[in-house]
Write a protein that holds these residues in place. Structure first.
Motif, PDB file in Angstrom:
ATOM      1  N   ASP A 209      41.425  40.120  54.897  1.00  0.00           N
ATOM      2  CA  ASP A 209      40.471  39.066  54.552  1.00  0.00           C
ATOM      3  C   ASP A 209      41.182  37.725  54.528  1.00  0.00           C
ATOM      4  O   ASP A 209      42.417  37.651  54.361  1.00  0.00           O
ATOM      5  CB  ASP A 209      39.866  39.364  53.167  1.00  0.00           C
ATOM      6  N   VAL A 210      40.404  36.686  54.712  1.00  0.00           N
ATOM      7  CA  VAL A 210      40.866  35.319  54.456  1.00  0.00           C
ATOM      8  C   VAL A 210      39.837  34.684  53.533  1.00  0.00           C
ATOM      9  O   VAL A 210      38.638  34.703  53.825  1.00  0.00           O
ATOM     10  CB  VAL A 210      41.004  34.503  55.755  1.00  0.00           C
ATOM     11  N   ILE A 211      40.319  34.125  52.409  1.00  0.00           N
ATOM     12  CA  ILE A 211      39.429  33.552  51.401  1.00  0.00           C
ATOM     13  C   ILE A 211      39.646  32.043  51.385  1.00  0.00           C
ATOM     14  O   ILE A 211      40.769  31.566  51.212  1.00  0.00           O
ATOM     15  CB  ILE A 211      39.711  34.155  50.014  1.00  0.00           C
ATOM     16  N   ARG A 212      38.553  31.329  51.589  1.00  0.00           N
ATOM     17  CA  ARG A 212      38.614  29.862  51.603  1.00  0.00           C
ATOM     18  C   ARG A 212      37.770  29.367  50.438  1.00  0.00           C
ATOM     19  O   ARG A 212      36.543  29.491  50.457  1.00  0.00           O
ATOM     20  CB  ARG A 212      38.101  29.324  52.932  1.00  0.00           C
ATOM     21  N   GLY A 213      38.427  28.821  49.431  1.00  0.00           N
ATOM     22  CA  GLY A 213      37.717  28.476  48.204  1.00  0.00           C
ATOM     23  C   GLY A 213      37.261  29.757  47.531  1.00  0.00           C
ATOM     24  O   GLY A 213      38.077  30.565  47.102  1.00  0.00           O
ATOM     25  N   GLU A 214      35.954  29.953  47.454  1.00  0.00           N
ATOM     26  CA  GLU A 214      35.400  31.178  46.889  1.00  0.00           C
ATOM     27  C   GLU A 214      34.697  32.015  47.960  1.00  0.00           C
ATOM     28  O   GLU A 214      34.035  32.992  47.650  1.00  0.00           O
ATOM     29  CB  GLU A 214      34.400  30.845  45.765  1.00  0.00           C
TER      30      GLU A 214
ATOM     31  N   ARG B  73      35.880  40.853  45.083  1.00  0.00           N
ATOM     32  CA  ARG B  73      35.914  40.030  43.878  1.00  0.00           C
ATOM     33  C   ARG B  73      35.881  40.882  42.613  1.00  0.00           C
ATOM     34  O   ARG B  73      36.601  40.620  41.649  1.00  0.00           O
ATOM     35  CB  ARG B  73      34.733  39.047  43.871  1.00  0.00           C
ATOM     36  N   ASN B  74      35.024  41.905  42.608  1.00  0.00           N
ATOM     37  CA  ASN B  74      34.819  42.674  41.383  1.00  0.00           C
ATOM     38  C   ASN B  74      35.897  43.715  41.126  1.00  0.00           C
ATOM     39  O   ASN B  74      36.198  44.030  39.975  1.00  0.00           O
ATOM     40  CB  ASN B  74      33.448  43.362  41.424  1.00  0.00           C
ATOM     41  N   TYR B  75      36.469  44.259  42.204  1.00  0.00           N
ATOM     42  CA  TYR B  75      37.423  45.364  42.017  1.00  0.00           C
ATOM     43  C   TYR B  75      38.725  45.210  42.811  1.00  0.00           C
ATOM     44  O   TYR B  75      39.589  46.078  42.716  1.00  0.00           O
ATOM     45  CB  TYR B  75      36.766  46.696  42.409  1.00  0.00           C
ATOM     46  N   GLY B  76      38.854  44.141  43.573  1.00  0.00           N
ATOM     47  CA  GLY B  76      40.056  43.984  44.385  1.00  0.00           C
ATOM     48  C   GLY B  76      40.206  45.095  45.406  1.00  0.00           C
ATOM     49  O   GLY B  76      41.318  45.490  45.749  1.00  0.00           O
ATOM     50  N   ALA B  77      39.082  45.607  45.912  1.00  0.00           N
ATOM     51  CA  ALA B  77      39.110  46.734  46.838  1.00  0.00           C
ATOM     52  C   ALA B  77      38.415  46.364  48.142  1.00  0.00           C
ATOM     53  O   ALA B  77      37.559  45.477  48.184  1.00  0.00           O
ATOM     54  CB  ALA B  77      38.426  47.944  46.208  1.00  0.00           C
TER      55      ALA B  77
END
Length: 591
Positions: free
Chosen positions: A250-255, A334-338
């Motif tokens: 994944d790539v996360i930009r901001g939220e 977001r909720n479980y890091g999975a």
């Protein structure tokens, strides 16, 4: 034929077709049918509300709680521990002990929870004797079905058939009334699996087997692209650490997650890359200087970390809060890091366009993420861990209370002290008050879908009775059958119930077929009991498809099976049981 009868017959056909096509969940279809009858005033509201006084739903709900108490106090874990001890590396010994133990447990507990709880144990057992889990999971489901036919409380179908019998003026089915014929069915089923069935069992590869290549221990790292990075404006395939030994998740930009745009996006300052790789790659990235592993203070971003991850095979359970949701709404990252790597459904693995998939009961998921995050997902009831037996605090000091309570419910019901509904209610309260199971957990284990399916189907049955549709069906059957004799009618009842059970919910079949069969027997001057038993045994004996019975549905995805695997192993067993029923049922329940 009146307009009301035409309407009810049409509604009945729509219900069967909807069950078969799986247009909506069966409980919704059943309630919709009853709603249609109420809306057209074929049954009034007061009459409909009478279905809530049925003893079957409350009995089934309380038995769910009693079964969960037995599991929570370690009764099933003892069974699992014994399996490995006695298997001694032999597939045949493992299968025999597993089937016998499961059958015994399923006689006193609802058989669906037994299979759900035993599945990770059986997968672990398969690994210990070096065979594919698919060689043991079909026998697991079949043995649970065998056991469910031994007592009234073994499956919700038995309780439901007993209730249908009492509502039509017949004596209720007692606790052990079906035990002796049930033992014959179970014994023949075990013999078939040992001498024929086990040679028909397939070798299938599960999701973890497909993607497990014996690689070095992997870690999931979350790394930052700083403002001075030499990778600004680069695509992911241009990064030196994006190699065959690493996987960018994944790539996360901001939220915002940019997972869907990984092939085209260009990196910007502040982007967070989630990558799964090994220790050497992580150390190389640190030395490279183009990325950072430390948090930027004051910017409100999540900490940048590198943590050990696990790849785990899990299944969506009947009570999961993930059912019916897409990955986008669940937000596992977001909720479980999975991360969801693949989904197995209906004998196929899905790894593309997973964000658009709505998860269903018995979907098998391949999850990748932090150990802590995935453990939380399991603890929250989102998934059932198939990779290892679930570790939960077992209240072994309460096991004696749970066992004695269940025995008391069964014995007191058998000798007629009180109807099973009252005893099950008292038993459920006892295990909650004594903390064999916490009240919050107890009410969570009740499968409300089954209860509302029953309410809906009972409403449809009322409509059939009030409009005379049931009588019309019976009279048509009597005219077409003529004087063929009770044995031929018994065969027809068993085969029809068995065929319908393979296609739609066994509980729905029992509620619909039961009243019609009882009326038919009385019309022809026969004792309804053998026909009631034929419906009960046939509605549980679902072996030829993975959709007719919940235990089959659950192991279907967990074992990586194809639809034809059940047909190959189960169809001969269906035929054997149908032939056996013609001898066993009349021997114990004369016409």
């Amino acid at each position: 034929m009146s307009l009301e009868q035409i309407f009810v017959l049409s509604l009945l056909c729509i219900v069967f077709l909807s069950f078969f096509k799986e247009i909506y969940p069966p409980e919704v279809i059943a309630l919709a049918a009853t709603a249609a009858l109420v809306a057209t005033n074929i049954i009034d509201v007061k009459t409909f509300l009478s279905v809530f006084s049925s003893s079957a739903p409350i009995t089934i709900a309380m038995m769910f709680i009693l079964s969960a108490a037995l599991e929570r106090t370690g009764v099933l874990s003892i069974l699992g521990e014994g399996l490995k001890k006695y298997a001694k590396g032999s597939f045949l010994r493992a299968m025999l002990f597993m089937m016998f133990g499961t059958m015994l447990a399923s006689a006193f507990m609802n058989n669906t929870p037994v299979v759900i709880l035993m599945t990770p144990i059986v997968i672990s057992l398969a690994a210990s004797i070096n065979v594919s889990p698919s060689r043991l999971l079909i026998p697991l489901s079949f043995s649970a079905i065998f056991g469910g036919s031994l007592t009234l409380v073994g499956t919700s179908t038995n309780i439901l058939v007993s209730t249908v019998a009492s509502q039509t003026g017949q004596p209720v089915i007692s606790m052990f009334e079906m035990t002796l014929p049930g033992l014959i069915f179970a014994g023949v089923g075990m013999i078939y699996m040992v001498f024929a069935g086990r040679f028909l069992l397939p070798d299938r590869v599960s999701l973890t087997g497909v993607l497990n290549h014996g690689e070095k221990r992997k870690f999931m790292a979350r790394i930052l692209i700083p403002t001075h990075s030499k990778y600004l404006g680069k695509k992911l395939d241009e990064l030196p650490f994006n190699t065959q030994h690493s996987r960018i998740l994944d790539v996360i930009r901001g939220e915002i997650s940019l997972r869907k745009k990984l092939n085209t996006l260009k990196l910007q300052a502040g982007d967070r890359i989630v990558i799964k790789t090994d220790t050497a790659e992580i150390l190389g990235m640190k030395e490279d200087g183009g990325v950072e592993f430390k948090d930027l203070s004051g910017q409100g971003m999540e900490p940048v970390t590198a943590e050990q991850t696990i790849t785990m095979e899990a299944s969506v359970g009947p009570k999961s809060h993930l059912r019916g949701k897409t990955l986008e709404t669940i937000n596992l990252r977001r909720n479980y890091g999975a991360y969801l790597m693949a989904v197995h459904r209906n004998d196929r693995n899905i790894s593309d366009q997973m964000d658009e998939i709505r998860l269903q009961f018995a979907d098998t998921l391949l999850l990748d993420g932090s150990i802590e995050g995935i453990q939380r997902l399991v603890k929250d009831g989102g998934v059932i861990n198939l990779s290892t037996p679930q570790e939960r605090p077992i209240r072994r000091n309460k096991a004696r209370i749970a066992i004695l309570t269940m025995i008391a419910v069964m014995v007191l019901s058998a000798i007629g002290i009180m109807p099973i509904a009252g005893l099950a209610l008292i038993g459920a309260v006892v295990v909650m008050i004594t903390r064999c199971i916490d009240p919050e957990e107890a009410f969570d284990v009740i499968d409300w879908r089954i209860l509302f399916l029953i309410f809906g189907m009972l409403g449809l049955s009322l409509g059939m009775e009030q409009t005379g549709t049931a009588r019309l069906i019976v009279e048509t059957a009597v005219t077409s059958l003529g004087d063929v004799g009770p044995l031929a009618i018994l065969a027809a009842v068993y085969i029809l119930t068995s065929l319908l059970t393979e296609m739609i919910s066994n509980n729905a079949v029992a509620v619909l077929i039961g009243p019609i069969v009882i009326s038919l027997a009385l019309q022809l001057g026969y004792d309804p009991r053998p026909f009631i038993m034929a419906v009960m045994f046939a509605a549980s004996a679902s072996f030829a498809t993975p959709i007719g019975y919940q235990t089959n549905t659950f192991v279907y995805s967990a074992g990586g099976y194809k639809f034809k695997d059940f047909l190959k192993v189960g169809l001969p067993l269906n035929i054997i049981f149908a032939g056996l029923a013609l001898f066993v049922i009349p021997a114990f329940f004369p016409f």
